[in-house]
Design a protein around this motif. Structure first.
Motif, PDB file in Angstrom:
ATOM      1  N   ARG A 230       2.439  10.175  -9.814  1.00 42.51           N
ATOM      2  CA  ARG A 230       1.410  10.411 -10.854  1.00 42.51           C
ATOM      3  C   ARG A 230       0.688  11.760 -10.744  1.00 42.51           C
ATOM      4  O   ARG A 230       0.470  12.374 -11.684  1.00 42.51           O
ATOM      5  CB  ARG A 230       0.725   9.184 -11.308  1.00 42.51           C
ATOM      6  N   LEU A 231       0.056  11.724  -9.748  1.00 38.10           N
ATOM      7  CA  LEU A 231      -1.035  13.036  -9.484  1.00 38.10           C
ATOM      8  C   LEU A 231      -0.261  14.269  -9.520  1.00 38.10           C
ATOM      9  O   LEU A 231      -0.676  15.164  -9.913  1.00 38.10           O
ATOM     10  CB  LEU A 231      -1.646  12.664  -8.270  1.00 38.10           C
TER      11      LEU A 231
ATOM     12  N   TYR B 218       0.793  -1.057  -0.072  1.00 36.88           N
ATOM     13  CA  TYR B 218       0.144   0.102   0.211  1.00 36.88           C
ATOM     14  C   TYR B 218       0.684   1.075  -0.146  1.00 36.88           C
ATOM     15  O   TYR B 218       0.653   2.329  -0.570  1.00 36.88           O
ATOM     16  CB  TYR B 218      -0.755   0.144   1.325  1.00 36.88           C
ATOM     17  N   MET B 219       1.804   1.321   0.763  1.00 38.00           N
ATOM     18  CA  MET B 219       2.824   2.436   0.847  1.00 38.00           C
ATOM     19  C   MET B 219       3.469   2.682  -0.616  1.00 38.00           C
ATOM     20  O   MET B 219       3.785   3.799  -0.937  1.00 38.00           O
ATOM     21  CB  MET B 219       3.797   2.126   2.033  1.00 38.00           C
ATOM     22  N   ASP B 220       3.829   1.664  -1.175  1.00 36.17           N
ATOM     23  CA  ASP B 220       4.464   1.748  -2.577  1.00 36.17           C
ATOM     24  C   ASP B 220       3.298   2.182  -3.435  1.00 36.17           C
ATOM     25  O   ASP B 220       3.843   3.144  -4.467  1.00 36.17           O
ATOM     26  CB  ASP B 220       5.023   0.320  -3.189  1.00 36.17           C
ATOM     27  N   GLY B 221       2.004   1.833  -3.518  1.00 33.85           N
ATOM     28  CA  GLY B 221       1.144   2.302  -4.207  1.00 33.85           C
ATOM     29  C   GLY B 221       0.868   4.009  -3.876  1.00 33.85           C
ATOM     30  O   GLY B 221       0.418   4.719  -4.814  1.00 33.85           O
ATOM     31  N   ILE B 222       1.137   4.228  -2.880  1.00 34.11           N
ATOM     32  CA  ILE B 222       0.656   5.698  -2.368  1.00 34.11           C
ATOM     33  C   ILE B 222       1.846   6.586  -3.069  1.00 34.11           C
ATOM     34  O   ILE B 222       1.855   7.540  -3.641  1.00 34.11           O
ATOM     35  CB  ILE B 222       1.029   5.927  -0.972  1.00 34.11           C
ATOM     36  N   VAL B 223       3.347   5.805  -2.826  1.00 34.64           N
ATOM     37  CA  VAL B 223       4.301   6.725  -3.517  1.00 34.64           C
ATOM     38  C   VAL B 223       4.103   6.775  -5.169  1.00 34.64           C
ATOM     39  O   VAL B 223       4.374   7.827  -5.759  1.00 34.64           O
ATOM     40  CB  VAL B 223       5.608   5.871  -3.341  1.00 34.64           C
ATOM     41  N   LEU B 224       3.737   5.810  -5.622  1.00 32.93           N
ATOM     42  CA  LEU B 224       3.444   5.849  -7.003  1.00 32.93           C
ATOM     43  C   LEU B 224       2.292   6.896  -7.479  1.00 32.93           C
ATOM     44  O   LEU B 224       2.455   7.637  -8.455  1.00 32.93           O
ATOM     45  CB  LEU B 224       3.097   4.428  -7.675  1.00 32.93           C
ATOM     46  N   SER B 225       1.038   6.549  -6.796  1.00 36.89           N
ATOM     47  CA  SER B 225       0.309   7.442  -6.933  1.00 36.89           C
ATOM     48  C   SER B 225       0.343   9.047  -6.848  1.00 36.89           C
ATOM     49  O   SER B 225       0.067   9.972  -7.457  1.00 36.89           O
ATOM     50  CB  SER B 225      -1.035   7.284  -6.075  1.00 36.89           C
ATOM     51  N   ARG B 226       1.127   9.162  -5.582  1.00 35.57           N
ATOM     52  CA  ARG B 226       1.743  10.577  -5.463  1.00 35.57           C
ATOM     53  C   ARG B 226       2.435  11.168  -6.906  1.00 35.57           C
ATOM     54  O   ARG B 226       2.283  12.251  -7.130  1.00 35.57           O
ATOM     55  CB  ARG B 226       2.548  10.638  -4.239  1.00 35.57           C
TER      56      ARG B 226
ATOM     57  N   THR C  66      -7.969  21.326  -8.393  1.00 36.04           N
ATOM     58  CA  THR C  66      -8.444  21.493  -6.939  1.00 36.04           C
ATOM     59  C   THR C  66      -8.755  19.995  -6.747  1.00 36.04           C
ATOM     60  O   THR C  66      -8.435  19.631  -5.389  1.00 36.04           O
ATOM     61  CB  THR C  66      -9.601  22.242  -6.618  1.00 36.04           C
ATOM     62  N   ASP C  67      -9.403  19.019  -7.509  1.00 30.07           N
ATOM     63  CA  ASP C  67      -9.761  17.746  -7.158  1.00 30.07           C
ATOM     64  C   ASP C  67      -8.541  16.998  -7.107  1.00 30.07           C
ATOM     65  O   ASP C  67      -8.479  16.063  -6.110  1.00 30.07           O
ATOM     66  CB  ASP C  67     -10.790  17.211  -8.066  1.00 30.07           C
ATOM     67  N   VAL C  68      -7.689  17.227  -7.878  1.00 29.96           N
ATOM     68  CA  VAL C  68      -6.193  16.402  -7.798  1.00 29.96           C
ATOM     69  C   VAL C  68      -5.500  17.027  -6.649  1.00 29.96           C
ATOM     70  O   VAL C  68      -4.874  16.175  -5.815  1.00 29.96           O
ATOM     71  CB  VAL C  68      -5.356  16.832  -9.252  1.00 29.96           C
ATOM     72  N   GLY C  69      -5.462  17.921  -6.186  1.00 33.44           N
ATOM     73  CA  GLY C  69      -5.168  18.521  -4.871  1.00 33.44           C
ATOM     74  C   GLY C  69      -5.722  17.573  -3.762  1.00 33.44           C
ATOM     75  O   GLY C  69      -4.958  17.530  -2.870  1.00 33.44           O
ATOM     76  N   ALA C  70      -6.945  17.605  -3.857  1.00 31.67           N
ATOM     77  CA  ALA C  70      -7.673  16.901  -2.593  1.00 31.67           C
ATOM     78  C   ALA C  70      -7.316  15.530  -2.635  1.00 31.67           C
ATOM     79  O   ALA C  70      -6.851  14.925  -1.644  1.00 31.67           O
ATOM     80  CB  ALA C  70      -9.173  16.783  -2.814  1.00 31.67           C
TER      81      ALA C  70
ATOM     82  N   ASN D  44      -7.136  -1.143   2.360  1.00 28.50           N
ATOM     83  CA  ASN D  44      -8.231  -2.244   2.253  1.00 28.50           C
ATOM     84  C   ASN D  44      -9.385  -1.486   1.494  1.00 28.50           C
ATOM     85  O   ASN D  44      -9.943  -2.102   0.691  1.00 28.50           O
ATOM     86  CB  ASN D  44      -8.550  -3.003   3.356  1.00 28.50           C
ATOM     87  N   ALA D  45      -9.741  -0.412   1.516  1.00 23.94           N
ATOM     88  CA  ALA D  45     -11.117   0.029   1.517  1.00 23.94           C
ATOM     89  C   ALA D  45     -10.983   1.233   0.457  1.00 23.94           C
ATOM     90  O   ALA D  45     -11.966   1.757   0.225  1.00 23.94           O
ATOM     91  CB  ALA D  45     -11.911   0.392   2.685  1.00 23.94           C
ATOM     92  N   LEU D  46      -9.956   1.678   0.003  1.00 23.38           N
ATOM     93  CA  LEU D  46      -9.597   2.716  -0.702  1.00 23.38           C
ATOM     94  C   LEU D  46      -8.896   2.633  -1.993  1.00 23.38           C
ATOM     95  O   LEU D  46      -7.822   1.920  -1.997  1.00 23.38           O
ATOM     96  CB  LEU D  46      -9.107   3.986   0.206  1.00 23.38           C
ATOM     97  N   GLU D  47      -9.315   3.031  -3.164  1.00 27.09           N
ATOM     98  CA  GLU D  47      -8.776   3.163  -4.500  1.00 27.09           C
ATOM     99  C   GLU D  47      -8.499   4.419  -4.838  1.00 27.09           C
ATOM    100  O   GLU D  47      -9.661   5.102  -4.955  1.00 27.09           O
ATOM    101  CB  GLU D  47      -9.586   1.958  -5.342  1.00 27.09           C
ATOM    102  N   MET D  48      -7.375   4.813  -5.076  1.00 28.67           N
ATOM    103  CA  MET D  48      -7.147   6.272  -5.681  1.00 28.67           C
ATOM    104  C   MET D  48      -7.207   6.480  -7.107  1.00 28.67           C
ATOM    105  O   MET D  48      -6.411   5.786  -7.932  1.00 28.67           O
ATOM    106  CB  MET D  48      -5.785   6.530  -4.994  1.00 28.67           C
ATOM    107  N   PRO D  49      -8.045   7.249  -7.680  1.00 26.50           N
ATOM    108  CA  PRO D  49      -7.813   7.654  -9.204  1.00 26.50           C
ATOM    109  C   PRO D  49      -6.735   8.348  -9.552  1.00 26.50           C
ATOM    110  O   PRO D  49      -6.164   9.324  -8.578  1.00 26.50           O
ATOM    111  CB  PRO D  49      -9.219   8.374  -9.531  1.00 26.50           C
ATOM    112  N   ILE D  50      -5.620   7.987 -10.461  1.00 29.66           N
ATOM    113  CA  ILE D  50      -4.441   8.514 -10.597  1.00 29.66           C
ATOM    114  C   ILE D  50      -4.497   9.111 -11.779  1.00 29.66           C
ATOM    115  O   ILE D  50      -3.380   9.750 -12.361  1.00 29.66           O
ATOM    116  CB  ILE D  50      -3.366   7.579 -10.584  1.00 29.66           C
ATOM    117  N   ASN D  51      -5.515   9.374 -12.690  1.00 31.52           N
ATOM    118  CA  ASN D  51      -5.852  10.132 -14.008  1.00 31.52           C
ATOM    119  C   ASN D  51      -7.112  10.491 -14.002  1.00 31.52           C
ATOM    120  O   ASN D  51      -8.139  10.143 -13.138  1.00 31.52           O
ATOM    121  CB  ASN D  51      -5.212   9.383 -15.113  1.00 31.52           C
TER     122      ASN D  51
END
Length: 397
Positions: free
Chosen positions: A74-75, A64-72, A329-333, A171-178
């Motif tokens: 990309r965003l 999950y932490m690796d996913g957060i780094v990748l998502s950040r 603004t949504d990307v910032g959120a 476990n419960a959250l998927e983050m849109p990256i685009n």
């Protein structure tokens, strides 16, 4: 009857006991050297089971932490690109506003058109940008497809889809990256409501559509509004629907024009014979706005209908700017959500480490005491064995 116990049996029993004590001492030494209480699953099967569960949760947490780094990553790239498109929309708006200036010569307007062409080309190149992996940012869930293409007539078509790529960060959250390019650039809310105006107005007229709403979503009719002179020095209007007159009355600026579910508000100075044709349109594409801006930039400065259309395009570029600003603004959120989720994962990671430590880590004070006790017991057993092994009947003959 008394059973006889052989000397060999006694010797073997004592040796087994010595081995057990030696194993206990070696186990204590291994614990003290490693700092771990559990050297093998057999030391405490229940604790071993808990530790395995903790290790599995820790591995999932690492993913999950690796996913957060990748998502950040990309965003953050996504946010920069959206900010640049926002700047292009604002620059295009200011360029069209300058075209409305009546003091511009035809040559000046042509120069402004060239500026618009350059902005439009840069905008198209920007929205076809790729990330570090070669994925197109605005192609939806088709990252290998270039999202925007220009045809021979200069119209831009979209080759992606309307969905978002997502990264699982808990476990419960998927983050849109685009964000899909169709939603970003081709489905912008019409600033005039539910219609697109086309003007045919007099030289002295300053008539502009302010807003036209149709509450009947199934109504796809085209409306035409014509203003006429009235005997009382006021203006009247005639409203047509698909070529048939449906309403005619005196025009009251405070009330606007209302017919069934349609409400029309206009502004500016009206002249008799002014016409506004309203085509249904709830959203629009910024690429169409660029094309229309370049088309109407070729019109005469004295053409009031052309100038009214340029006013419309200014509002469309401004609405696109607001739309893109909201998207940024949504990307910032989303980036803020990543930060919060990362903090929660760090806290949980610390909790897991404490739980694992309580099962696995060695209590050095207790381990040293146990080591000393086992060492003394081994020494005593060795000394006793050394004395008793030489005791035979031959010593008394």
């Amino acid at each position: 009857m008394l059973n006889r116990i052989s000397s060999f049996h006694n010797y073997q029993s004592v040796q087994n006991d010595l081995r057990r004590q030696e194993h206990a001492v070696h186990h204590n030494q291994a614990q003290l050297a490693s700092g771990k209480k559990l050297m093998s699953p057999s030391d405490d099967p229940l604790a071993t089971h808990y530790i395995q569960n903790i290790n599995q949760q820790s591995e999932q947490l690492r993913q999950y932490m690796d996913g957060i780094v990748l998502s950040r990553n990309r965003l953050e790239h996504h946010e920069v690109i959206v900010a640049n498109t926002e700047s292009f929309a604002d620059e295009a708006k200011r360029t069209v506003m300058e075209m409305i200036n009546g003091a511009l010569s035809p040559e000046d307007r042509f120069a402004k058109k060239r500026e618009l062409e350059e902005i439009a080309n840069n905008f198209l190149n920007l929205v076809n940008v790729q990330d570090e992996s070669g994925n197109y940012i605005f192609a939806g869930t088709k990252p290998k497809n270039q999202p925007f293409f220009k045809d021979r007539d200069g119209n831009v078509v979209y080759a992606g889809d309307d969905y978002q790529r997502k990264m699982k960060i808990s476990n419960a959250l998927e983050m849109p990256i685009n964000d899909p390019g169709s939603k970003m650039f081709m489905e912008i809310d019409n600033p005039f409501g539910d219609f697109e105006p086309t003007y045919k107005i007099g030289e002295s007229s300053e008539l502009l559509l302010e807003r036209a709403i149709n509450t009947n979503v199934d109504d796809q009719s085209t409306y035409k509004l014509t203003f006429v002179d009235m005997p009382n020095s006021k203006y009247g209007y005639q409203l047509e629907r698909d070529g048939s007159v449906v309403q005619a009355d005196e025009f009251d600026p405070s009330q606007g024009i209302k017919y069934e579910g349609v409400t029309i508000q206009v502004k500016g100075q009206i002249d008799k014979g002014d016409e506004i044709t309203l085509e249904p349109r709830r959203t629009y594409s910024i690429f169409e706005t660029f094309n229309k801006a370049m088309e109407y930039s070729q019109g005469s400065v004295s053409d009031t209908s052309n100038t009214a259309k340029l006013h419309q395009l200014v509002q469309e570029f401004h609405a696109a700017f607001i739309h893109l600003n909201k998207a940024r603004t949504d990307v910032g959120a989303r980036l803020n959500t990543l930060d919060i989720q990362e903090e929660q994962h760090e806290d949980f990671k610390m909790t897991l480490a404490k739980s694992k430590s309580s099962f696995e880590d060695l209590d050095y004070a207790a381990a040293v005491i146990e080591f000393n006790e086992n060492t003394r017991a081994l020494q005593a057993s060795q000394q006793a064995f050394g004395k008793t092994k030489d005791l035979t009947l031959f010593n008394y003959i």
